[in-house]
Write a protein that holds these residues in place. Structure first.
Motif, PDB file in Angstrom:
ATOM      1  N   GLU A 275       0.813  -1.218   0.000  1.00 50.89           N
ATOM      2  CA  GLU A 275       0.000   0.000   0.000  1.00 50.89           C
ATOM      3  C   GLU A 275       0.843   1.263   0.000  1.00 50.89           C
ATOM      4  N   ASN A 276       2.059   1.196   0.544  1.00 52.81           N
ATOM      5  CA  ASN A 276       2.922   2.370   0.619  1.00 52.81           C
ATOM      6  C   ASN A 276       4.079   2.324  -0.382  1.00 52.81           C
ATOM      7  N   ASN A 277       3.993   1.358  -1.305  1.00 49.81           N
ATOM      8  CA  ASN A 277       4.992   1.243  -2.382  1.00 49.81           C
ATOM      9  C   ASN A 277       6.419   1.170  -1.830  1.00 49.81           C
ATOM     10  N   LYS A 278       6.612   0.313  -0.813  1.00 47.96           N
ATOM     11  CA  LYS A 278       7.936   0.141  -0.190  1.00 47.96           C
ATOM     12  C   LYS A 278       8.516  -1.216  -0.570  1.00 47.96           C
ATOM     13  N   ASP A 279       9.834  -1.261  -0.701  1.00 46.49           N
ATOM     14  CA  ASP A 279      10.515  -2.528  -0.969  1.00 46.49           C
ATOM     15  C   ASP A 279      10.652  -3.319   0.326  1.00 46.49           C
ATOM     16  N   ILE A 280      10.491  -4.628   0.230  1.00 48.53           N
ATOM     17  CA  ILE A 280      10.774  -5.506   1.366  1.00 48.53           C
ATOM     18  C   ILE A 280      12.246  -5.902   1.268  1.00 48.53           C
ATOM     19  N   GLU A 281      13.031  -5.538   2.247  1.00 47.86           N
ATOM     20  CA  GLU A 281      14.484  -5.721   2.183  1.00 47.86           C
ATOM     21  C   GLU A 281      14.866  -7.115   2.683  1.00 47.86           C
ATOM     22  N   TRP A 282      14.653  -8.121   1.816  1.00 48.21           N
ATOM     23  CA  TRP A 282      15.005  -9.496   2.164  1.00 48.21           C
ATOM     24  C   TRP A 282      16.522  -9.634   2.296  1.00 48.21           C
ATOM     25  N   VAL A 283      16.955 -10.507   3.182  1.00 48.97           N
ATOM     26  CA  VAL A 283      18.388 -10.772   3.373  1.00 48.97           C
ATOM     27  C   VAL A 283      18.793 -11.927   2.465  1.00 48.97           C
ATOM     28  N   ARG A 284      19.762 -11.688   1.605  1.00 44.61           N
ATOM     29  CA  ARG A 284      20.199 -12.722   0.655  1.00 44.61           C
ATOM     30  C   ARG A 284      20.879 -13.864   1.397  1.00 44.61           C
ATOM     31  N   ILE A 285      20.565 -15.094   1.000  1.00 40.38           N
ATOM     32  CA  ILE A 285      21.130 -16.276   1.657  1.00 40.38           C
ATOM     33  C   ILE A 285      22.168 -16.942   0.762  1.00 40.38           C
ATOM     34  N   HIS A 286      21.804 -17.288  -0.471  1.00 40.78           N
ATOM     35  CA  HIS A 286      22.716 -17.964  -1.395  1.00 40.78           C
ATOM     36  C   HIS A 286      23.442 -16.909  -2.216  1.00 40.78           C
ATOM     37  N   ASN A 287      24.757 -16.860  -2.056  1.00 41.44           N
ATOM     38  CA  ASN A 287      25.528 -15.791  -2.689  1.00 41.44           C
ATOM     39  C   ASN A 287      26.886 -16.326  -3.125  1.00 41.44           C
ATOM     40  N   LEU A 288      27.119 -16.383  -4.428  1.00 41.19           N
ATOM     41  CA  LEU A 288      28.404 -16.857  -4.956  1.00 41.19           C
ATOM     42  C   LEU A 288      29.378 -15.689  -5.077  1.00 41.19           C
ATOM     43  N   PRO A 289      30.696 -15.971  -5.066  1.00 40.21           N
ATOM     44  CA  PRO A 289      31.690 -14.895  -5.232  1.00 40.21           C
ATOM     45  C   PRO A 289      31.505 -14.166  -6.561  1.00 40.21           C
ATOM     46  N   ASP A 290      32.018 -12.942  -6.628  1.00 40.37           N
ATOM     47  CA  ASP A 290      31.844 -12.123  -7.832  1.00 40.37           C
ATOM     48  C   ASP A 290      32.518 -12.730  -9.060  1.00 40.37           C
ATOM     49  N   HIS A 291      33.554 -13.550  -8.844  1.00 42.80           N
ATOM     50  CA  HIS A 291      34.286 -14.093  -9.991  1.00 42.80           C
ATOM     51  C   HIS A 291      33.645 -15.379 -10.537  1.00 42.80           C
ATOM     52  N   VAL A 292      32.471 -15.734 -10.020  1.00 45.22           N
ATOM     53  CA  VAL A 292      31.789 -16.961 -10.466  1.00 45.22           C
ATOM     54  C   VAL A 292      30.519 -16.590 -11.230  1.00 45.22           C
ATOM     55  N   PHE A 293      30.380 -17.135 -12.435  1.00 44.95           N
ATOM     56  CA  PHE A 293      29.154 -16.946 -13.201  1.00 44.95           C
ATOM     57  C   PHE A 293      28.255 -18.160 -12.990  1.00 44.95           C
ATOM     58  N   PHE A 294      26.997 -17.892 -12.659  1.00 50.14           N
ATOM     59  CA  PHE A 294      26.007 -18.965 -12.500  1.00 50.14           C
ATOM     60  C   PHE A 294      24.695 -18.487 -13.102  1.00 50.14           C
ATOM     61  N   SER A 295      24.075 -19.354 -13.868  1.00 49.99           N
ATOM     62  CA  SER A 295      22.804 -19.014 -14.494  1.00 49.99           C
ATOM     63  C   SER A 295      21.729 -20.004 -14.051  1.00 49.99           C
ATOM     64  N   HIS A 296      20.652 -19.485 -13.484  1.00 56.79           N
ATOM     65  CA  HIS A 296      19.526 -20.340 -13.144  1.00 56.79           C
ATOM     66  C   HIS A 296      18.894 -20.935 -14.406  1.00 56.79           C
ATOM     67  N   ALA A 297      18.817 -20.138 -15.460  1.00 51.65           N
ATOM     68  CA  ALA A 297      18.192 -20.614 -16.697  1.00 51.65           C
ATOM     69  C   ALA A 297      18.921 -21.842 -17.246  1.00 51.65           C
ATOM     70  N   GLN A 298      20.249 -21.824 -17.169  1.00 52.45           N
ATOM     71  CA  GLN A 298      21.038 -22.949 -17.677  1.00 52.45           C
ATOM     72  C   GLN A 298      20.724 -24.233 -16.921  1.00 52.45           C
ATOM     73  N   HIS A 299      20.449 -24.122 -15.657  1.00 47.35           N
ATOM     74  CA  HIS A 299      20.200 -25.302 -14.836  1.00 47.35           C
ATOM     75  C   HIS A 299      18.717 -25.678 -14.783  1.00 47.35           C
ATOM     76  N   VAL A 300      17.851 -24.680 -14.641  1.00 46.52           N
ATOM     77  CA  VAL A 300      16.418 -24.954 -14.489  1.00 46.52           C
ATOM     78  C   VAL A 300      15.756 -25.246 -15.827  1.00 46.52           C
ATOM     79  N   ASN A 301      16.059 -24.430 -16.833  1.00 43.51           N
ATOM     80  CA  ASN A 301      15.400 -24.563 -18.134  1.00 43.51           C
ATOM     81  C   ASN A 301      16.092 -25.598 -19.003  1.00 43.51           C
ATOM     82  N   VAL A 302      17.380 -25.401 -19.228  1.00 44.36           N
ATOM     83  CA  VAL A 302      18.128 -26.306 -20.104  1.00 44.36           C
ATOM     84  C   VAL A 302      18.409 -27.644 -19.415  1.00 44.36           C
ATOM     85  N   GLY A 303      18.961 -27.575 -18.208  1.00 45.80           N
ATOM     86  CA  GLY A 303      19.341 -28.800 -17.518  1.00 45.80           C
ATOM     87  C   GLY A 303      18.198 -29.525 -16.832  1.00 45.80           C
TER      88      GLY A 303
END
Length: 381
Positions: A275-303
């Motif tokens: 109602e007040n157009n506010k973001d819910i600030e969820w705390v991220r749990i799964h977090n890979l290092p910046d030097h790692v590329f991971f795609s959900h689409a590659q695993h969920v859709n393709v794989g």
């Protein structure tokens, strides 16, 4: 002589004036403070309020202490009740009459069931609200830490130091083998701690933070059978799985305003954000290092991988946690043992040689590692 006597009298008169002035100032300060206190009205006894909150002063026959439901610190299991600091912030904004009504004649099935046994007079309510108001301002103190690996590491270092001092200087213990065993055991254990800490750098297995809203995957994905892609719709075609907006939550919670476990308090946060157009600030749990590329689409859709393979049985989790360590070794092992659905997936049409091997019986299955999943540049590019 006369001059000396007159000087002494003059100094005595100055001291008398000084003491009189101090008396007047202190008297004025006391009267002013008393008048200010009367103008401000009676002040709550925060200590009494704290004892009421912790149940050290009875709050009614058979009633639970406030802190037994409204906990100060996070726990490993879901506590559906609002935390102490959340309740403190709500109570601090109420006047005493509203606070009394909220506590002793509550609305909502969950609060009615718990609060029915509370018997507090106006004075006790005044002190309790005063404590909650102060808690809202100061916040919760940091939870005391328990003995951890660092203390054990330092203790072993101290024992080895004493052993070395006794060997070369004090020579109190005649059996040198005792010192040798202490040193060998200490060094071995310290090296083990250091090795494991280095390996675990950047990993957060079992990480289970508190979230701004008590959201249960067990209730939504388990009990109510909501498909993962309904909320995480980006997982099928994006790098990230995405998080649902408050608007998506309101598709259900426009009607559902009273949770079977949490009552109204948590759902009200979703409604307020929408109602007040506010973001819910969820705390991220799964977090890979910046030097790692991971795609959900590659695993969920393709794989065609199921969410549970990486995230664990989320449909049984009230509090979501990081189930696996998400290390490079864990990913590589998965690629080596995971069979790829070659025959029913058009994505793999271009791998003609592998299709030929399957057709001729040279291979009975294809693993992800066979199609380059473990090449360095797949994830580090």
């Amino acid at each position: 002589m006369v001059k000396t006597l007159s000087g002494s009298l003059w100094r005595g008169e100055k001291k008398l004036k000084f003491f009189f002035l101090c008396f007047v100032l202190f008297y004025w300060a006391g009267v002013t403070t008393e008048a200010f206190a009367k103008k401000q009205g009676p002040q709550p006894d925060v200590k009494v309020g704290e004892r009421l909150f912790y149940g050290l002063i009875p709050t009614g026959e058979g009633s639970n202490s406030c802190v037994s439901c409204h906990a100060m610190y996070p726990a490993d299991s879901m506590n559906w009740n609002p935390s102490a600091i959340e309740m403190a912030k709500v109570a601090a904004e109420m006047d005493l009459a509203t606070f009394k009504e909220h506590l002793l004649t509550p609305t909502g099935a969950m609060r009615e069931k718990v609060h029915v046994k509370y018997q507090l007079d106006d004075e006790q309510l005044f002190h309790l609200q005063g404590y909650l108001a102060e808690l809202s301002d100061t916040g919760v103190k940091e939870q005391p830490i328990s003995i951890n690996k660092l203390l054990i590491f330092l203790l072993l270092g101290g024992l080895m130091t004493l052993a070395l001092v006794d060997i070369f200087f004090t020579k109190k213990i005649p059996y040198k083998a005792v010192h040798v065993l202490i040193i060998i055991f200490g060094i071995s254990f310290q090296l083990k701690i250091v090795a494991h800490e280095m390996i675990d750098l950047g990993r957060s297995q079992d990480y289970m933070p508190d979230q701004p809203i008590k959201f249960s995957h067990k209730v939504h994905a388990g009990d109510n059978k909501i498909d993962c892609l309904y909320c995480h719709s980006n997982a099928d075609e994006g790098k990230s799985a995405g998080l649902p907006s408050a608007g998506l939550c309101m598709n259900c919670h426009q009607v559902v305003r009273n949770g079977s476990n949490s009552g109204q308090f948590e759902i009200a946060k979703v409604v307020d954000a929408y109602e007040n157009n506010k973001d819910i600030e969820w705390v991220r749990i799964h977090n890979l290092p910046d030097h790692v590329f991971f795609s959900h689409a590659q695993h969920v859709n393709v794989g065609k991988r199921e969410c549970q393979e990486c995230h664990g049985e989320v449909e049984n989790m009230h509090i979501l946690k990081q189930e696996n360590d998400l290390s490079m070794g864990w990913c590589l092992d998965c690629h080596k043992k995971t069979n790829v659905d070659f025959l029913d997936n058009d994505y793999y049409k271009t791998f003609e040689a592998l299709h030929k091997d399957l057709a001729e019986g040279v291979r009975d299955s294809i693993q992800a590692a066979d199609i380059g999943a473990n090449d360095c540049m797949k994830c580090h590019h």
